[in-house]
Structures are given as C-alpha cells and as structure tokens.
Design a protein around this motif. Sequence first.
Motif: not given
Length: 655
Positions: A413-417, A419-426, A471-477
């Motif tokens: 995933a790109r990240g999680w909250y 509580n373990g809930e996924c924020f975004y996968r791709e 894709t999507a490495g930088a966290l501010d982009t």
Amino acid sequence: MKTLRELHAFYFILCFVLCSCHTQDTYRWKNQDNRMVLMSGKTIVGELNPSVTKGMNRTDQIEKLDSCTFKITSRYIALENIERARICLDFVHRSASDYWMIPSVSYNGNNWGRGKEPKGAQQNGEWRTYSYRSTPIPGATYSEGARFAVAMWSDVPQNEKESFSCSLMPDKQTTTHRLVWPEEEKPVMYAARDRYKPGYQKQEKLSAGDTITLTAYLTVSDLQPHHYAIRHFLREAWDRADKQGTDIYPPEKIWNLGLRYAKEYLWVEDGAFRGFTIGFSPDKSGGWSKRKGYEIGWCGQNASFANSLLFDYIKYKNKESLEKGLATLDAWAKLCQLPNGLFITNYDRVSNQKNLNDNIVLDACNLGTAALNYFEAADLVKACGLYRPEYERLAFGICDFAKNDQQTNGVYARGWYSNGECFYREGTIGCFLVPPMLEAFTRSKDSTYFVSGTRAYDHYVSELKTKGYSTAGALDTWCIDKESSISLLRSALKLYKLTNNKEYLDDAVAISYYLSTWLWHYNGVYPEDDNFTQYNYKTFGGTSVSVQHHHLDPYALFWVPEWLELAKLTGDGQWKEKAIAIWNNGCQLISDGTLVINGRVRPVGSQNEAYLQSHWNWDAAPRFDRINSWLVAWPGAFRLETLRKLDAIDLPQIE
C-alpha cells in the motif's frame, strides 16, 4: 526444467541480441525530393523538416557517429534584418507513438496521479514546449513507434542568447521531435507546483548576415520489449556528456560536518522524545529557526542518523555519538510501536493527540525505512557490545503487518491509518517495504517473507517495465517520480544476491536506466549575477524530483552504493561514473560554519534541499534565488549513510 522467469529472461536477451544485430549499418540518409529522409533498409523511419522565419537561409550537415547515431548541424543565415526570428529543427518520425517521454518532464503525458503538472503533449490544441533547462539532457525527447525508437537532443548553450526549447508532438500518424530557438515555454509556463503562468517566447533580432547554428543528436534503434530501446539513447547521451567535476570536501570532513549538524543543531529533547528535528528555515532576524518535525525516515531520517552515530562510535569510540544514537533509537522504539505491528512515522504529529486515527497516515516509505534501519541497528548495537532485541522485533512487526495485509496481486500500500485500515493501495511507493521483507527472510529463513517480498517486487517492477515510469515516492507529491524506484533497485540487487538469478541483475540495469532519465548530464550555463554562478553550483550529477516538482536535489546520494555495486556486477563503468557524479553533486555547498549564501551564515554541516535550475520555482515569482534556504535534515543523513555503507570515511575520495 527452466522456470518461467528464466524463460522470460532468455526471450528478452534473445530479442535484445537480434535487435542489436539488426541495427548494424542499417540506417542511412537519402535525399528524396529535396528532403533528407532516414531509411532502414527500404523503410522510411522519418525525415528532417526544419522551418525558419522568412528571410533566412539554411544548410544542413549530417555526420554519422555510429550505426544508430547522427549529428545534425543546421546553420541559418539571415538574408535581411529580422525583428523576431524563430527556428524549428524537426525530425518527423513516421509513426504514432505507443510511448513517449521528455525526461524528467513528461512520461507518456503524466496521466498517472492527482497532481496538476502538465498533462498530455497539448493544451487546447497547442503543442507544449519546454526550456532545455527542464531536461537532464539538453532538449531531450524520446518516442517509441511501431518499429523504431527515436531520441533527439542538443548541446548545452554557452550563453543566454543560445538558449532553446524542445517539444514532442505525438500525433495520429507521426511523432515530431523538435528543437526551438529562441527559448520559449508555451502555451503556458509550468511555474510552480500545480501552478501556471502565461507562456513566454524570447525575442531575438537578427541583422542581415547574422548566423545561428542548431545542433541535434539523433539516435534510432529497433523497438524492444519493456522500453529497453531507451538504453542506446541514454548510453550515447552519457558517453557524449561533458563530465566536468567539482571541488568537494574529502569523505572524512563530510562525515564530521554531517555529525556536527546532527548533534549540535538538529538534536532535540522534547519530553520523553530524543532525536532530530527535520531542519532549519530562515527567520525574520536574518538567522535560522529550528522547525519542529520528528520523522523516522524521508525528510527527517532519524533512524539513519542514529545508525550513523552508532557507526561513528564503532569506528572512532565517540561516546556522545553512542549516547545520542541509542537515545534516538530507544525513544522511537518505546514511543512509536503500535500493537498491530505498525509504527508511528511522524512523532510530532501524534505526540499531543489521544486518538491516533485522526487522519494520521503511516506511509510505506517511512515504514520501510524504519524496518530496514532497525534491522541494521540491531547489528550495530551488538558491535557496540550492547543488546537491543526490541529493535529486531520492531522491524519484524512492520514486515508482519505488511505481509498479512498484502493483496493477492502483490501490492502492499501507499500507507495505512494507525488502526491498520488502508489509506491507498496503488503506487510504487509500496515497494519501500520489499527490501526489509527480504532482510526479514535473510535473518529468519522464514520463506513467507521471501514469498511476500518477491510477489510485491514482481508487481512493482512489472509496472515499471510496462508503463515506463514509477510512481508516488515523494510524500508531498502524487505523481510520476524518481524516488519510488530506489526501492526497486535495492530489491533487484538483493534478490540477485539471494537467488543468483541473472534476470534480477537485468532488472537492476533496467531500473537504473529509468533513474538515469532524471540525472543531469551537463552543467548549465547561467548569467554572472545568477545564484548558481555566484556560488559555483554545478548541475551535473543532480537529479530532478518529479514531474510535479521541477527542481534538482541531492536525493540520488541514496543510491550511490547500489550503482557502485552494479558497476562491479555488470562490468559496465557508466554506473560507477554516474555514482561519482551524483556524489560530487550532492556534496556541494556543505557549510563549514562560515558559508554565507543569500546573506545568511549557514550552520556547520548544513546544506539546502533545492536547486532551481529552470524557470520553475516555489511560488511562481518572476525573480527568485536558485539556491533555496530550507536546510533540511535528509541530505546530511544520506551522505552519512552512504559513507557508512561503503565504509569510505577514511578514503581520499569516493571511488
């Protein structure tokens, strides 16, 4: 019996060999109806189609540099006084493009992501043009048609009057590669992140008899799977690059300056927290203000700093380094582990909150960095004569969470909250968890880690090979970028060591060529009163950030060890040359405590983050400092990490 992966590897090697053989002496120019046409056998690849302002005459000279590369020199003479001269040097490839690229600017139109960077090759029916300063190879364009891959670029202008632009025009039946003089950016100028200004076109007058010369380098090669044809273009561009060095401090001084910045300036004690702040910003008094922000990786690099301090104790018995390194690692381990295996990556964001679920995203980049560094920390503390089993447990906890949450297609995933809930996968950013997953396997011999890591790696590397970008490495982009591919490179090399499967080494080469599309192959020429000229900053070896952020930074310091290793494994010296270029670029303008830039004395060991080499800048201002004043933590951490991984502190220079 060969595995499917091995059969695929054999197929692609065979295709590469056959294609390489086919290119030998097959491309030739033919004058057809007063047009210079490039032929491959009886097939037309494309044609030269220069255009000029009325009142000018043109002569072309074409020199064959090798079987696939040509130098085209077009000389234009003004036959009369011209108020507004404009020259276009076009190569029209007679094919639509399945994939096209302006390196560091646009990858097949930048359609991935949520950023507002330039999308597509046109706006409102008008083709986009970009200053050569936005490209890592001057004015470079690349396209893949039905049978051939074509690239074109030029020489570095020696003054402002010679500045030019480029454009790539993928149409329904043709793809036009264009160099434009004088410099312009139209129909709009991408001026700052997600911000635009009206387009511009420099005005140049010519008197009768004045001459202008445009030089184009053109490479043509047969199409290959996975965009591998780009290798010929990038190899030629690097071989012909003007590899000017720059004076930098020796490794030992760089090591000591980096430690001083960390220990004397970035160090914080905030309640129970011990670690490093994210950096310094200018204040209104002409000094510097410490910015509160505690991050385990990415910009803050707390774990990496701590490991370098432990390494400093092991090598030089510096007790302060041991104490602060341990205090940092202990504080994060005690305060930031979560019961589900996740880890608080930005301590300051949650330190005063009772509910961690309030939109706090624990991103894969920081989580992967934390796990990998805590695995390393477990070894470093043992070398210090100490024992911290919780370090390894923390790293395994992150890996266990990611492994259990992994999708069937391999995606983390790109990240999680929290509580373990996924924020975004791709997004390729999920691949930051692959290197620690493989390290978990190495340490535990539990094959589930290996299976998880390889399944994720296969997904992410397949995306790069198919799409031609990561894709999507930088966290501010949220866009196509370079940073997301470093984890792919590390994973490929790690898998090669674990399996001895050459396809992983081939992957590392393919990933490195993609990373090379972000690498500055030249030193830009700037006016005398320009920031870069004043402080002798060299662009060669820098890397652009993303298609959303058009500026240089020293992030590539992070993969110097990998490219040095790749050079040894492949015998290809370009990777060593590029690694050294990156190191030299990233070690410029480190303050010794007396360095003054833009009127401010910089703290010892500090260095700014961004170098604004083009017209793009932070706030779309008409005038701006090319060298910014954000003294962020990560460049120093990356230099220290590179030196400790190479154990190169005592060397006269990185080699």
